[in-house]
Design an enzyme around this catalytic site. Structure first.
Site, PDB file in Angstrom:
ATOM      1  N   TYR A 148       6.784  -9.065  -0.477  1.00 42.48           N
ATOM      2  CA  TYR A 148       7.820  -7.741  -0.435  1.00 42.48           C
ATOM      3  C   TYR A 148       6.788  -6.874   0.323  1.00 42.48           C
ATOM      4  O   TYR A 148       7.087  -6.181   1.306  1.00 42.48           O
ATOM      5  CB  TYR A 148       8.164  -7.180  -1.538  1.00 42.48           C
ATOM      6  CG  TYR A 148       9.200  -6.070  -1.409  1.00 42.48           C
ATOM      7  CD1 TYR A 148      10.419  -6.357  -0.911  1.00 42.48           C
ATOM      8  CD2 TYR A 148       9.046  -4.691  -1.559  1.00 42.48           C
ATOM      9  CE1 TYR A 148      11.458  -5.235  -0.820  1.00 42.48           C
ATOM     10  CE2 TYR A 148      10.016  -3.557  -1.433  1.00 42.48           C
ATOM     11  CZ  TYR A 148      11.055  -4.041  -0.922  1.00 42.48           C
ATOM     12  OH  TYR A 148      11.924  -3.025  -0.828  1.00 42.48           O
TER      13      TYR A 148
ATOM     14  N   LYS B 177       7.032  -5.484   4.348  1.00 35.85           N
ATOM     15  CA  LYS B 177       7.422  -4.263   4.669  1.00 35.85           C
ATOM     16  C   LYS B 177       6.170  -3.525   5.411  1.00 35.85           C
ATOM     17  O   LYS B 177       6.313  -2.518   6.321  1.00 35.85           O
ATOM     18  CB  LYS B 177       7.572  -3.238   3.320  1.00 35.85           C
ATOM     19  CG  LYS B 177       8.913  -3.659   2.420  1.00 35.85           C
ATOM     20  CD  LYS B 177      10.031  -3.887   3.158  1.00 35.85           C
ATOM     21  CE  LYS B 177      11.262  -4.108   2.785  1.00 35.85           C
ATOM     22  NZ  LYS B 177      12.628  -3.921   3.535  1.00 35.85           N
TER      23      LYS B 177
END
Length: 279
Positions: A190, A194
């Protein structure tokens, strides 16, 4: 001279949103519909897309809501959808790269052990990066190229996260009675995805700038969706505003970033996290 508010008008524009059947995907779509755009909802499942379209049709003319099943990891599928839309007279003016996999850190989903870096499976690393980062690259490649070649320019908006600028606080996910080596954590993918989207944003912002294509990122903080009380208490203690975001609180930012209201904003990451990243 155009007034500031008139620059938010997206009438006559068409926006394509990936991952549009999800929680924030629908909100992004509603934001653009409110500003007058036609939206193309894309996601993997036809049923989920139909449900999203039905919900959004309560707030906007159904004729302005199109759906396309798209696997953002498959270049041929993206190309086919682009060709189909072009044949129907729909040139994409706005691309919102929203598709992502957000693993929920809950023991009942079997991620207690496999979420940890020591045990994180390579197939999950590959799959999640394909969806969240490679998918944004492929969609930008196809639709961004078309924007640049159209002579009209366009807008690319990458949906990142506050975890694009800060590390996950793994204390948020701790569970009582679980050994340290088995405590759940926010997976490494994650954060990598990002942060990678911010790099992609900066690259795209300069690549087609001379063709009128702008690219920015929006980094939301956590959205309240009925999470367990203990988790909410922990995370709100890290946010200066003292609460998580409401699901509709990013709409105005999407409208700003996708319209001429932000026509001189390019290559930036707008972090909307209630102040968490500055505390």
């Amino acid at each position: 001279m155009m007034t500031a508010f008139s620059k938010f008008d997206l009438s006559g524009k068409t926006a394509l949103i990936t991952g549009a059947a999800g929680l924030l995907g629908r909100e992004h779509a509603l934001a653009l519909l409110e500003s007058g755009a036609t939206v193309v909802l894309t996601d993997l499942g036809l049923e989920a897309l139909a449900a999203a379209r039905d919900t959004l049709s309560q707030f906007a003319e159904p004729a302005r809501i199109l759906t396309q099943a798209v696997d953002v990891t498959q270049p041929k599928i993206i190309d086919a959808v682009a060709d189909r839309l072009a044949a129907e007279g729909h040139a994409i003016d706005i691309l919102v790269n929203n598709a992502a996999i957000d693993p929920k850190v809950q023991g009942d989903q079997g991620v207690l052990e496999t979420s940890r870096l020591e045990n994180f499976p390579l197939d999950q690393w590959d799959m999640q990066i394909r969806v969240g980062l490679t998918g944004a690259f492929l969609c930008s490649q196809v639709f961004g190229t078309a924007m640049a070649e159209s002579g009209k320019g366009g807008v690319i908006l990458n949906i990142a996260s506050d975890l694009s600028v800060i590390s996950p606080d793994q204390r948020l996910y701790r569970k009582d009675g679980v050994p340290d080596e088995m405590q759940p954590v926010k997976p490494v993918t994650y954060s990598v995805i990002k942060a990678g989207l911010i790099g992609l944003t900066r690259y795209l912002a300069t690549y087609w700038a001379d063709h009128g294509v702008r690219c920015n990122a929006l980094s939301p903080g956590g959205v309240y969706t009925g999470q367990p009380e203990d988790f909410v208490r922990r995370i709100t203690s890290l946010i200066p505003l003292g609460r998580m975001a409401k699901r509709d609180e990013y709409r105005a930012a999407v409208q700003f970033l996708c319209s001429d209201a932000s026509m001189y904003l390019n290559g930036q990451n707008i972090v909307m996290d209630g102040g968490r990243s500055v505390w």
